[in-house]
Design a protein around this motif. Structure first.
Motif, PDB file in Angstrom:
ATOM      1  N   CYS A 398       0.836  -1.211   0.000  1.00  0.00           N
ATOM      2  CA  CYS A 398       0.000   0.000   0.000  1.00  0.00           C
ATOM      3  C   CYS A 398       0.867   1.256   0.000  1.00  0.00           C
ATOM      4  O   CYS A 398       0.543   2.243  -0.681  1.00  0.00           O
ATOM      5  CB  CYS A 398      -0.932   0.005   1.200  1.00  0.00           C
ATOM      6  N   ARG A 399       1.939   1.237   0.760  1.00  0.00           N
ATOM      7  CA  ARG A 399       2.823   2.408   0.783  1.00  0.00           C
ATOM      8  C   ARG A 399       3.433   2.649  -0.592  1.00  0.00           C
ATOM      9  O   ARG A 399       3.593   3.805  -1.021  1.00  0.00           O
ATOM     10  CB  ARG A 399       3.931   2.209   1.836  1.00  0.00           C
ATOM     11  N   HIS A 400       3.797   1.561  -1.281  1.00  0.00           N
ATOM     12  CA  HIS A 400       4.315   1.708  -2.655  1.00  0.00           C
ATOM     13  C   HIS A 400       3.272   2.371  -3.549  1.00  0.00           C
ATOM     14  O   HIS A 400       3.589   3.255  -4.345  1.00  0.00           O
ATOM     15  CB  HIS A 400       4.694   0.340  -3.229  1.00  0.00           C
ATOM     16  N   VAL A 401       2.026   1.918  -3.424  1.00  0.00           N
ATOM     17  CA  VAL A 401       0.958   2.500  -4.243  1.00  0.00           C
ATOM     18  C   VAL A 401       0.862   3.998  -3.987  1.00  0.00           C
ATOM     19  O   VAL A 401       0.795   4.804  -4.932  1.00  0.00           O
ATOM     20  CB  VAL A 401      -0.403   1.831  -3.928  1.00  0.00           C
ATOM     21  N   LEU A 402       0.873   4.385  -2.733  1.00  0.00           N
ATOM     22  CA  LEU A 402       0.667   5.792  -2.388  1.00  0.00           C
ATOM     23  C   LEU A 402       1.859   6.655  -2.769  1.00  0.00           C
ATOM     24  O   LEU A 402       1.699   7.853  -3.012  1.00  0.00           O
ATOM     25  CB  LEU A 402       0.351   5.922  -0.896  1.00  0.00           C
ATOM     26  N   ARG A 403       3.046   6.062  -2.834  1.00  0.00           N
ATOM     27  CA  ARG A 403       4.187   6.835  -3.349  1.00  0.00           C
ATOM     28  C   ARG A 403       4.026   7.099  -4.845  1.00  0.00           C
ATOM     29  O   ARG A 403       4.390   8.162  -5.342  1.00  0.00           O
ATOM     30  CB  ARG A 403       5.501   6.092  -3.073  1.00  0.00           C
ATOM     31  N   LEU A 404       3.475   6.105  -5.548  1.00  0.00           N
ATOM     32  CA  LEU A 404       3.290   6.243  -6.994  1.00  0.00           C
ATOM     33  C   LEU A 404       2.033   7.022  -7.347  1.00  0.00           C
ATOM     34  O   LEU A 404       1.998   7.724  -8.362  1.00  0.00           O
ATOM     35  CB  LEU A 404       3.220   4.849  -7.633  1.00  0.00           C
ATOM     36  N   ALA A 405       0.984   6.866  -6.529  1.00  0.00           N
ATOM     37  CA  ALA A 405      -0.315   7.508  -6.797  1.00  0.00           C
ATOM     38  C   ALA A 405      -0.873   8.010  -5.476  1.00  0.00           C
ATOM     39  O   ALA A 405      -1.670   7.319  -4.828  1.00  0.00           O
ATOM     40  CB  ALA A 405      -1.271   6.512  -7.457  1.00  0.00           C
ATOM     41  N   PRO A 406      -0.451   9.201  -5.032  1.00  0.00           N
ATOM     42  CA  PRO A 406      -0.838   9.690  -3.694  1.00  0.00           C
ATOM     43  C   PRO A 406      -2.336   9.768  -3.456  1.00  0.00           C
ATOM     44  O   PRO A 406      -2.776   9.740  -2.303  1.00  0.00           O
ATOM     45  CB  PRO A 406      -0.188  11.079  -3.640  1.00  0.00           C
ATOM     46  N   ASP A 407      -3.137   9.858  -4.517  1.00  0.00           N
ATOM     47  CA  ASP A 407      -4.592   9.970  -4.347  1.00  0.00           C
ATOM     48  C   ASP A 407      -5.308   8.629  -4.455  1.00  0.00           C
ATOM     49  O   ASP A 407      -6.537   8.599  -4.577  1.00  0.00           O
ATOM     50  CB  ASP A 407      -5.159  10.940  -5.398  1.00  0.00           C
ATOM     51  N   HIS A 408      -4.582   7.540  -4.400  1.00  0.00           N
ATOM     52  CA  HIS A 408      -5.187   6.209  -4.537  1.00  0.00           C
ATOM     53  C   HIS A 408      -5.976   5.893  -3.264  1.00  0.00           C
ATOM     54  O   HIS A 408      -5.433   5.456  -2.256  1.00  0.00           O
ATOM     55  CB  HIS A 408      -4.102   5.172  -4.773  1.00  0.00           C
ATOM     56  N   ALA A 409      -7.290   6.105  -3.329  1.00  0.00           N
ATOM     57  CA  ALA A 409      -8.131   6.014  -2.128  1.00  0.00           C
ATOM     58  C   ALA A 409      -8.186   4.591  -1.579  1.00  0.00           C
ATOM     59  O   ALA A 409      -8.173   4.385  -0.360  1.00  0.00           O
ATOM     60  CB  ALA A 409      -9.532   6.525  -2.443  1.00  0.00           C
ATOM     61  N   ALA A 410      -8.277   3.601  -2.459  1.00  0.00           N
ATOM     62  CA  ALA A 410      -8.381   2.223  -1.988  1.00  0.00           C
ATOM     63  C   ALA A 410      -7.133   1.809  -1.230  1.00  0.00           C
ATOM     64  O   ALA A 410      -7.212   1.145  -0.186  1.00  0.00           O
ATOM     65  CB  ALA A 410      -8.625   1.283  -3.170  1.00  0.00           C
ATOM     66  N   ALA A 411      -5.958   2.194  -1.735  1.00  0.00           N
ATOM     67  CA  ALA A 411      -4.712   1.836  -1.049  1.00  0.00           C
ATOM     68  C   ALA A 411      -4.609   2.547   0.299  1.00  0.00           C
ATOM     69  O   ALA A 411      -4.126   1.974   1.276  1.00  0.00           O
ATOM     70  CB  ALA A 411      -3.514   2.193  -1.927  1.00  0.00           C
ATOM     71  N   LEU A 412      -5.071   3.782   0.349  1.00  0.00           N
ATOM     72  CA  LEU A 412      -5.050   4.509   1.623  1.00  0.00           C
ATOM     73  C   LEU A 412      -5.949   3.808   2.639  1.00  0.00           C
ATOM     74  O   LEU A 412      -5.551   3.602   3.797  1.00  0.00           O
ATOM     75  CB  LEU A 412      -5.503   5.952   1.402  1.00  0.00           C
ATOM     76  N   GLY A 413      -7.162   3.444   2.223  1.00  0.00           N
ATOM     77  CA  GLY A 413      -8.065   2.748   3.136  1.00  0.00           C
ATOM     78  C   GLY A 413      -7.494   1.426   3.596  1.00  0.00           C
ATOM     79  O   GLY A 413      -7.567   1.082   4.785  1.00  0.00           O
ATOM     80  N   GLN A 414      -6.892   0.691   2.674  1.00  0.00           N
ATOM     81  CA  GLN A 414      -6.344  -0.601   3.055  1.00  0.00           C
ATOM     82  C   GLN A 414      -5.139  -0.444   3.968  1.00  0.00           C
ATOM     83  O   GLN A 414      -4.943  -1.236   4.898  1.00  0.00           O
ATOM     84  CB  GLN A 414      -5.969  -1.409   1.809  1.00  0.00           C
ATOM     85  N   LEU A 415      -4.318   0.583   3.724  1.00  0.00           N
ATOM     86  CA  LEU A 415      -3.170   0.814   4.598  1.00  0.00           C
ATOM     87  C   LEU A 415      -3.641   1.081   6.024  1.00  0.00           C
ATOM     88  O   LEU A 415      -3.078   0.555   6.997  1.00  0.00           O
ATOM     89  CB  LEU A 415      -2.330   1.982   4.076  1.00  0.00           C
ATOM     90  N   VAL A 416      -4.679   1.900   6.169  1.00  0.00           N
ATOM     91  CA  VAL A 416      -5.231   2.162   7.495  1.00  0.00           C
ATOM     92  C   VAL A 416      -5.683   0.850   8.136  1.00  0.00           C
ATOM     93  O   VAL A 416      -5.397   0.572   9.311  1.00  0.00           O
ATOM     94  CB  VAL A 416      -6.408   3.158   7.401  1.00  0.00           C
TER      95      VAL A 416
END
Length: 882
Positions: A398-416
């Motif tokens: 998830c952190r990789h996703v957010l580094r590449l796409a900071p607005d990726h809502a699904a990855a942010l929710g899953q990281l939480v």
């Protein structure tokens, strides 16, 4: 005489009398057969008369007699006219040996080489022409095309800019400039160039085609469709114009228009594998999966090495619930192209859907190794790792996703969610704040379940759910149901109830619902279980299969086929027991296979969906006045919305405290809730409770050593000695219930309460202390306690909760009284009176059906406690406008 004939032929040629000129040149050659000039001019006349092959033969004869630059140039032109580009290049090369500085020969050679896909060799000849004739815009254009073919887009754009500077009204030059700028990613300038082109030549289909492609790439789908429609109107015989229109319509989710456009492209060019692949994509979007598979296979018959079509075919087979077929396609592709990241990613998706998440993780590790900059591959890896229970790996992905796409809502929710599961609370507050801001800003893709454990409001939860449900419904075609009737559709007069779930197995939801489903009144209700999940081979699975009137396994069916099957069964009320939890099949509900659809039990909140009519609740979990926060109409049962299994086995043998790592003496607080329900603030309170009760311990469930280590660290930071935190290992359900006897008090969590774990504790005889929250998920334990006859264990604030825990620990007599009451009530209280619960649920179903049968819109329903007899006369609240 020959000289006179030649002069008259030349005059006729100059005057445009070509047939006369031809006759006179032939007359001249009759007198002088080896006259190179007569042969040359006759060749030119034949070319002008549209007979290039005759011209070629004459030029060859002329050059055999005398080498002349003009003959070479005209010879090259004749060969070009019949697309003999290799021979033309040879002739122009010979011309340059005669006249090395001939501009015409350089240009002819450049064009011939370029037409042979040899732009690198053509470039210096274009430049030789421009060295002395820089005013020729056409040459700048052709040089630009050659440079573009060579991938030198910036130089190509410069060449085209010079062409349009020299001739600002040259539509072709503007169009080619647009193509170069598009390739450079300069979308705005490219569009301006294409607009210039269509302004100067509004009937040029090529420019409209180029503009359509640009607009589609820039996400301006409606404008792209408009441009594509103009392109096909101007040149309906061009397959590439139809493909451009189809691509734009597909991206705009105009599925039928996309299919029609792709079908025309295939009809115009049936041997084009790209057109076949695009048609298959359009058919897949329409849900015509088997037709799509046939077209993908046709594309691969035309071009066996077509990775895009192979990945698409695997996707279609996966949607058709044919994982073996999909994996076979992908394995063949990966054997040829082991570095194909798209293939590895699709393989990971197929394996995850086939519930082989360990193998999915392995495949997706390969995908991210090949495509390290692709956020979607990392997101898929995060999901597969989560299904495996590997929260650390999932969080890293998830952190990789957010580094590449900071607005990726699904990855942010899953990281939480993963950080909560790990009890890694570092930076959690900031991440949760960011997640809730995304929800409140209207972001799509926020997983609704991840919002439940945050400090979210009912409005937040409805907002996230509504967008999630809308995405699941996108592109779903409603099924055709049997004709409606004014009475239950079952031939014997019974109401047909269908239960859709992925959890007819060894699962918390399975344990809760099995008894209620078994105790339905079969004289009035025909009950079908629709299983969308795995068969885990458990005793609980076999119990479901044995006890249900009909048990239908839908796992291998597509969502569309499953919906059609449910509709064909004539189900009157379809009850979804999964909601937005793992392996949900929301798209089945979106197809509306039943006239009445219900959200119950599996998901503690609204589904936010227009295609779900009711949510089953009680007066505690959804308080009066909160209806506006639920897309469904609220049905309140009188006791508790949650059923229980009266036959849950508790092992006879109780382990010793020592066997469980507990001290022989001292008060044992416990919480067997999932680790994602624990919060830093909650842990602060528990630390204060332990401090106030010397010798006490807190017994927690920690699924992994990483969770235990994080909790020990957090406990130490709060002054809790490591020995005062004890961690329970996983056990079979009956043995897990038995060990509850070793604890003194269950401490509940907030904002997400104990649900199944709460009723497990109460069934095992262990009192539960809870705090009443502000959302459905945070009020379940209060509902359980009221139905169990223990209302004094419900608190309404942090201080009251902590004070009550300490007071109970210091009052063994009071706690004993509570235990005794719980033991007395266990077989009689509403919480564990499953037949009573089921009669109330049936009364709710009958009330729903009465409303539907009357032709009214769904409205809120309140079942009276005295309605355990199952009549359909339940109170129905006033109609709502929300």
């Amino acid at each position: 005489m020959a000289r006179n004939s030649f002069a008259r032929a030349a005059a006729a040629e100059q005057g445009g009398n070509l047939e006369q000129a031809r006759a006179l040149y032939l007359e001249s050659l009759d007198a002088e057969p080896r006259n190179p000039k007569a042969l040359h001019r006759l060749g030119v006349v034949e070319s002008r008369l549209g007979r290039p092959r005759e011209a070629v033969a004459l030029f060859q004869q002329s050059l055999a007699i005398a080498r002349d630059l003009d003959v070479y140039l005209d010879f090259g032109n004749a060969l070009s006219a019949i697309s003999r580009w290799d021979a033309a290049a040879t002739v122009y090369g010979a011309a340059l040996r005669v006249a090395p500085d001939s501009v015409d020969a350089h240009y002819g050679l450049a064009l011939s080489l370029h037409r042979q896909a040899r732009p690198q060799e053509a470039e210096p000849h274009y430049r030789k022409v421009l060295a002395t004739h820089s005013h020729l815009g056409e040459v700048h254009n052709n040089l630009g095309v050659a440079l573009q073919d060579l991938g030198r887009l910036a130089e190509a754009a410069a060449a085209h800019r010079e062409a349009v500077r020299l001739d600002p009204a040259d539509a072709g030059a503007w169009s080619r400039l647009g193509v170069a700028l598009h390739g450079l990613g300069q979308g705005g300038e490219a569009e301006a160039a294409f607009r210039k082109a269509v302004g100067f030549a509004p009937r040029d289909a090529e420019s409209w085609h180029n503009l359509a492609c640009l607009l589609e790439a820039n996400g301006r789908m409606e404008a792209a469709i408009a441009a594509g429609r103009l392109a096909v109107a101007l040149d309906p015989a061009s397959a590439r114009n139809w493909l451009a229109l189809g691509n734009a319509a597909h991206a705009a989710e105009r599925r039928e228009e996309a299919r029609r456009a792709a079908a025309v492209a295939v009809r115009l060019n049936p041997s084009d594998p790209t057109a076949r692949n695009n048609l298959a994509n359009a058919l897949r979007a329409l849900g015509r999966l088997r037709d799509a598979v046939a077209e993908y296979r046709a594309a691969l018959d035309l071009q066996p090495d077509f990775p895009v079509a192979e990945v698409n075919l695997a996707l279609a087979l996966s949607i058709l619930r044919d994982p073996d077929g999909a994996l076979a396609v992908l394995r063949r592709l990966i054997a040829r192209q082991p570095e194909n990241g798209d293939a590895w990613r699709r393989m990971g998706g197929v394996l995850a859907e086939a519930v082989r998440p360990d193998l999915a993780v392995a495949a997706l590790r390969n995908a991210v190794a090949v495509l390290p900059g692709d956020p979607d591959s990392h997101a898929d890896l995060a999901m597969a790792a989560s299904i495996c229970g590997w929260s650390g790996l999932s969080a890293d992905a998830c952190r990789h996703v957010l580094r590449l796409a900071p607005d990726h809502a699904a990855a942010l929710g899953q990281l939480v969610h993963e950080k909560r599961l790990l009890c890694d609370w570092r930076e959690l507050d900031g991440l949760e704040t960011r997640l809730l801001r995304r929800v409140r800003d209207g972001a799509e893709g926020v997983p609704p379940f991840d919002v439940l454990s945050c400090a979210s409001t009912l409005a937040d939860q409805r907002s996230a759910a509504a967008r999630w449900a809308a995405a699941k419904a996108r592109g779903v075609t409603p099924v055709v149901r049997p004709p409606a009737s004014s009475s239950p559709s079952c031939a014997d007069g019974r109401l047909r109830i269908g239960y859709l779930s992925s959890d007819f197995r060894e699962h918390a939801m399975g344990h809760l619902m099995v008894d209620a489903l078994e105790t339905h009144d079969r004289s009035r209700f025909a009950v079908t279980a629709y299983s969308a999940g795995i068969d885990d081979g458990s005793a609980l699975r076999r119990r479901f299969e044995r006890s249900m009137e009909r048990f239908v396994d839908l796992r291998r069916q597509t969502d569309a086929d499953a919906a059609r099957a449910i509709a064909a069964d004539g189900i009157d009320i379809l009850v979804d027991l999964t909601g937005f939890t793992t392996f949900s099949r929301t798209s089945i509900l979106a197809a509306r296979p039943a006239p009445v659809q219900v959200n119950w039990l599996g998901y503690p909140g609204t589904l936010g969906a227009a295609f779900v009519d009711y949510i089953v609740a009680d007066p505690v979990v959804i308080a009066p006045g909160e209806e506006a926060f639920f897309a469904e109409r609220v049905v309140r049962l009188p006791d508790c919305y949650q059923p229980n299994d009266r036959h849950r086995a508790i092992a006879d043998a109780t382990p010793s405290r020592a066997e469980c790592g507990l001290p022989e003496d001292g008060f044992v607080f416990c919480c067997f809730n999932s680790s994602h329900k624990l919060t830093p603030a909650l842990f602060d309170g528990w630390a204060r409770i332990l401090t106030a009760v010397p010798g006490s311990v807190l017994w927690l469930y920690a699924g992994t050593p990483e969770v235990a280590a994080n909790l020990l660290r957090e406990g130490e930071a709060r002054g809790i000695a490591p020995g005062r935190l004890v961690f329970a290992k996983p056990l079979p359900h009956a043995e897990h219930l038995a060990r509850h006897r070793l604890a003194d008090l269950f401490l509940d969590t907030l904002p997400y309460n104990a649900h199944t774990t709460g009723s497990d504790a109460l069934w095992a005889g262990l009192p539960v202390l809870t705090r009443r929250g502000t959302t459905f998920a945070g009020r379940v334990a209060a509902s359980l306690l009221l139905a169990a006859g223990l209302p004094e264990l419900i608190t309404d604030g942090e201080e009251e909760y902590e004070a009550a825990a300490v007071a109970l620990a210091r009052s063994p007599g009071r706690l004993r009284v509570l235990r005794e009451r719980l033991a007395r009530n266990r077989t009689a209280c509403p919480l564990f009176d499953t037949p009573r619960f089921t009669r109330h649920l049936e009364a709710a179903y009958l009330a729903m059906w009465d409303i539907h049968r009357a032709g009214d819109a769904p409205r809120s329903i309140a079942i009276d406690a005295g309605d355990a007899g199952g009549s359909a006369s339940a109170a129905q609240e006033g109609k709502e406008t929300t």
